[in-house]
Write a protein that holds these residues in place. Sequence first.
Motif, mmCIF file in Angstrom:
data_model
loop_
_atom_site.group_PDB
_atom_site.id
_atom_site.type_symbol
_atom_site.label_atom_id
_atom_site.label_comp_id
_atom_site.label_asym_id
_atom_site.label_seq_id
_atom_site.Cartn_x
_atom_site.Cartn_y
_atom_site.Cartn_z
ATOM 1 N N TYR A 20 0.842 -1.192 0.000
ATOM 2 C CA TYR A 20 0.000 0.000 0.000
ATOM 3 C C TYR A 20 0.873 1.236 0.000
ATOM 4 O O TYR A 20 1.953 1.240 0.596
ATOM 5 N N LEU A 49 0.878 5.049 1.265
ATOM 6 C CA LEU A 49 0.232 5.974 2.185
ATOM 7 C C LEU A 49 0.725 7.364 1.816
ATOM 8 O O LEU A 49 1.914 7.647 1.915
ATOM 9 N N LEU A 50 -0.166 8.213 1.359
ATOM 10 C CA LEU A 50 0.196 9.544 0.886
ATOM 11 C C LEU A 50 -0.170 10.584 1.936
ATOM 12 O O LEU A 50 -1.337 10.727 2.300
ATOM 13 N N GLN A 100 -0.940 14.100 2.766
ATOM 14 C CA GLN A 100 -1.413 15.230 1.976
ATOM 15 C C GLN A 100 -1.687 16.439 2.867
ATOM 16 O O GLN A 100 -2.192 16.296 3.974
ATOM 17 N N TRP A 160 5.409 10.202 1.443
ATOM 18 C CA TRP A 160 4.722 8.929 1.294
ATOM 19 C C TRP A 160 5.471 7.810 2.001
ATOM 20 O O TRP A 160 6.639 7.941 2.335
ATOM 21 N N GLU A 219 -5.483 -4.414 3.887
ATOM 22 C CA GLU A 219 -5.947 -3.035 3.969
ATOM 23 C C GLU A 219 -6.137 -2.564 5.403
ATOM 24 O O GLU A 219 -5.778 -1.428 5.738
ATOM 25 N N GLU A 246 -3.840 9.357 2.650
ATOM 26 C CA GLU A 246 -4.556 8.559 1.649
ATOM 27 C C GLU A 246 -3.925 7.178 1.585
ATOM 28 O O GLU A 246 -2.704 7.053 1.519
ATOM 29 N N VAL A 247 -4.737 6.136 1.611
ATOM 30 C CA VAL A 247 -4.274 4.746 1.547
ATOM 31 C C VAL A 247 -4.710 4.162 0.213
ATOM 32 O O VAL A 247 -5.898 4.133 -0.092
ATOM 33 N N ARG A 248 -3.726 3.708 -0.571
ATOM 34 C CA ARG A 248 -4.041 3.113 -1.879
ATOM 35 C C ARG A 248 -3.198 1.868 -2.084
ATOM 36 O O ARG A 248 -1.999 1.879 -1.851
ATOM 37 N N GLN A 249 -3.839 0.800 -2.537
ATOM 38 C CA GLN A 249 -3.103 -0.422 -2.812
ATOM 39 C C GLN A 249 -2.216 -0.234 -4.031
ATOM 40 O O GLN A 249 -2.616 0.402 -5.031
ATOM 41 N N VAL A 250 -1.002 -0.753 -3.944
ATOM 42 C CA VAL A 250 -0.087 -0.749 -5.083
ATOM 43 C C VAL A 250 -0.429 -1.988 -5.901
ATOM 44 O O VAL A 250 -0.412 -3.113 -5.392
ATOM 45 N N MET A 251 -0.739 -1.780 -7.152
ATOM 46 C CA MET A 251 -1.156 -2.884 -8.005
ATOM 47 C C MET A 251 0.076 -3.575 -8.593
ATOM 48 O O MET A 251 0.940 -2.917 -9.164
#
Length: 148
Positions: free
Chosen positions: A18, A20-21, A23, A102, A110, A136-141
């Motif tokens: 993931y 983590l940004l 911001q 980040w 998650e 912001e939490v976003r999965q790295v694809m």
Amino acid sequence: MTASPWGGYENEERTMKYMLLMQFGEDSVDFPKLDEWKPEEIQAHIRFMKRTNAGLAAAGELVDAQGLAMPETARIVRSHSGGTPVVSEGPFPESKEWVAGWWIVDCAGEQRAIEIAAAVSAAPGPGGRPLNMPIEVRQVMAAPPAEL
């Protein structure tokens, strides 16, 4: 497996990465700009970030973590067909939010990424109070979705 103070377990098999940004934005934070902080407040904030990164590294969850320079140092680069790229310089007054840094974490899922983001969000700010900054939490694809 050994329990980690950051939750999760050392040597636990990781299944997802993931990003983590961290911001900042005029409408998303309620603390003074960094240039208004006392030097000891900045130092406490940096110590917190270093301890956080050390804890994540010890747990085997840290892939990378970086802070970014202020947005006015940013450059936007666009290719230019057959010529020199077009470079726009900052600051960008129309930008109301920006990424300050980040983390990329490799964790069990998650929910764990959200736990880490919540801990980071509480970094100390002026007067030692938690900043509660948005993360912001976003999965790295690893690959595009199968349907593509």
